[in-house]
Design a protein around this motif. Structure first.
Motif, short mmCIF file in Angstrom:
data_model
loop_
_atom_site.label_atom_id
_atom_site.label_comp_id
_atom_site.label_asym_id
_atom_site.label_seq_id
_atom_site.Cartn_x
_atom_site.Cartn_y
_atom_site.Cartn_z
N PHE A 291 3.62 -30.69 -28.84
CA PHE A 291 3.40 -29.41 -28.19
C PHE A 291 3.53 -28.25 -29.18
N HIS A 292 4.56 -28.29 -30.01
CA HIS A 292 4.76 -27.23 -31.00
C HIS A 292 3.64 -27.24 -32.03
N TRP A 293 3.24 -28.44 -32.46
CA TRP A 293 2.13 -28.55 -33.41
C TRP A 293 0.86 -27.93 -32.84
N ALA A 294 0.58 -28.24 -31.58
CA ALA A 294 -0.66 -27.79 -30.96
C ALA A 294 -0.74 -26.27 -30.87
N LEU A 295 0.40 -25.62 -30.80
CA LEU A 295 0.41 -24.17 -30.64
C LEU A 295 0.00 -23.43 -31.90
N ALA A 296 0.02 -24.07 -33.06
CA ALA A 296 -0.36 -23.38 -34.30
C ALA A 296 -1.80 -22.88 -34.20
N SER A 297 -2.72 -23.76 -33.85
CA SER A 297 -4.12 -23.34 -33.71
C SER A 297 -4.33 -22.51 -32.46
N PHE A 298 -3.63 -22.86 -31.38
CA PHE A 298 -3.81 -22.17 -30.10
C PHE A 298 -3.39 -20.71 -30.20
N PHE A 299 -2.23 -20.46 -30.80
CA PHE A 299 -1.71 -19.09 -30.91
C PHE A 299 -2.52 -18.29 -31.93
N VAL B 122 0.62 -23.98 -44.26
CA VAL B 122 -0.01 -22.68 -44.51
C VAL B 122 -1.52 -22.85 -44.33
N VAL B 123 -2.11 -22.06 -43.43
CA VAL B 123 -3.55 -22.10 -43.20
C VAL B 123 -4.03 -20.67 -42.98
N CYS C 30 -14.53 -22.47 -37.04
CA CYS C 30 -13.64 -23.56 -37.43
C CYS C 30 -12.31 -23.49 -36.68
N LEU C 31 -11.79 -22.29 -36.50
CA LEU C 31 -10.53 -22.13 -35.78
C LEU C 31 -10.67 -22.60 -34.33
N LYS C 32 -11.78 -22.25 -33.70
CA LYS C 32 -12.02 -22.69 -32.32
C LYS C 32 -12.15 -24.21 -32.25
N PHE C 33 -12.86 -24.79 -33.21
CA PHE C 33 -13.00 -26.24 -33.27
C PHE C 33 -11.63 -26.90 -33.39
N TRP C 34 -10.79 -26.37 -34.27
CA TRP C 34 -9.45 -26.92 -34.48
C TRP C 34 -8.64 -26.86 -33.18
#
Length: 329
Positions: free
Chosen positions: A99-107, A168-169, A180-184
């Motif tokens: 859940f925490h990992w998934a929030l990196a791209s989501f946020f 870091v991304v 790319c961000l949306k795809f991720w």
């Protein structure tokens, strides 16, 4: 009057504002505040960390801290895709929570699209900077995306942990970057995506390898040759002295030797202290935590490497000072 600098503008008499995103609950709050202080200690430019607080305690503690804009969970919970993210990425205690990992791209996607940021550097909270973050943004001036590798393995799509590390991304405001961000984000949200079997083996991480393939013309910069960074998974190839990082380019860069040499020395810009486990009451720390089936730590014994133990000792002192400074008990 304005001057164009890559895709960003500097107005006369104003400093450039660098935008970062970070996420944590209260368990990682000290690291997040240490991240903030490490940037502030070395950076002259203005910066703002957009910080997603995963609980009320974190939100309350961050209010009023300079260079931090606090977001509570309700801002992302309103997204129509949030429930699917939550269903497919269970929350677990500690460092290995999907859940925490998934929030990196989501946020980060939320910030770029709803808050209107024209760039954003996502950073894990357990990262410490030793140099001006301007160096990162300077080398990404005309790029769409900035990535760092693990440094310890070649580009092999069978590697389960991934060639790139999500610590870091960077995303610019370009159309290619946003695509790319949306795809991720979409891949992480929906575990039924067509890439999940091969690229969903380490949370959100391996999906970064697909950016080149899903967006024609995207300009991706791998930061390793210009930005000195280290982590426990590559400390065995590294030595640190006077905030200079010397690393063996090893298997990840076996075909990229510089001037015939397989070593490179750089200014140390950041270290990712993944799995760092302090015990403030006993005034001790561990560089790892045991979670493998055989009970052995992931990183092995990396402390004998030159300068590594000293850099860990310094980070522990920073965390202790941060704890006292912000009264985090």
């Amino acid at each position: 009057m304005a001057w164009m600098l890559g895709r960003r503008f500097i107005y006369k008499g104003q400093k450039l504002m660098y935008h970062l995103s970070a996420i944590s609950d209260f368990n990682y709050l000290i690291y997040g505040l240490a991240l903030r202080d490490s940037i502030d200690n070395h950076t002259e430019s203005d910066f703002l960390i957009h910080y997603l607080a995963l609980d009320k305690e974190t939100s309350q503690a961050l209010k009023g801290v300079p260079n931090i804009k606090v977001y509570e969970m309700d801002v992302v919970e309103k997204d129509e895709m949030f429930e699917l993210l939550k269903q497919n990425n269970p929350s677990k205690p500690g460092d290995l929570s999907p859940f925490h990992w998934a929030l990196a791209s989501f946020f980060t996607h939320y910030l770029m699209n709803e808050e209107g940021l024209d760039h954003c550097l996502y950073s894990d909270t357990d990262i410490c900077f030793y140099n001006d973050i301007k160096s990162i943004f300077d080398c990404l001036e005309n790029e769409d995306i900035g990535l760092v590798t693990h440094k310890h393995l070649p580009l092999d799509y069978m590697q389960s942990v991934g060639y790139y590390n999500v610590g870091v991304v960077y995303f610019s405001g370009s159309e290619e970057s946003r695509q790319c961000l949306k795809f991720w984000r979409d891949c992480v949200v929906d575990k039924n995506n067509p890439y999940a079997e091969k690229f969903g083996t380490c949370g959100d991480q391996k999906y970064l390898e697909l950016f080149d393939f899903i967006c024609d013309g995207v300009k991706i910069k791998v930061l390793d040759h210009e930005i000195g960074h280290a982590a426990p998974w590559n400390f065995s190839l590294s030595a640190i002295e006077n905030k200079k990082l010397t690393w063996d380019m090893g298997p990840a860069f076996y075909d990229c030797m510089i001037n015939g040499e397989n070593e490179i020395t750089q200014d140390l810009v950041f270290v990712h202290f993944s799995h760092f486990t302090p015990n403030y009451e006993k005034n001790t720390y561990e560089i790892d935590f045991n979670f493998e089936p055989d009970g052995k730590p992931c990183w092995g014994n990396v402390l004998p490497q030159p300068g590594v133990e000293e850099i860990y000792d310094e980070y522990f002192e920073l965390c202790k000072n941060t704890r006292r400074k912000y009264n985090i008990l």
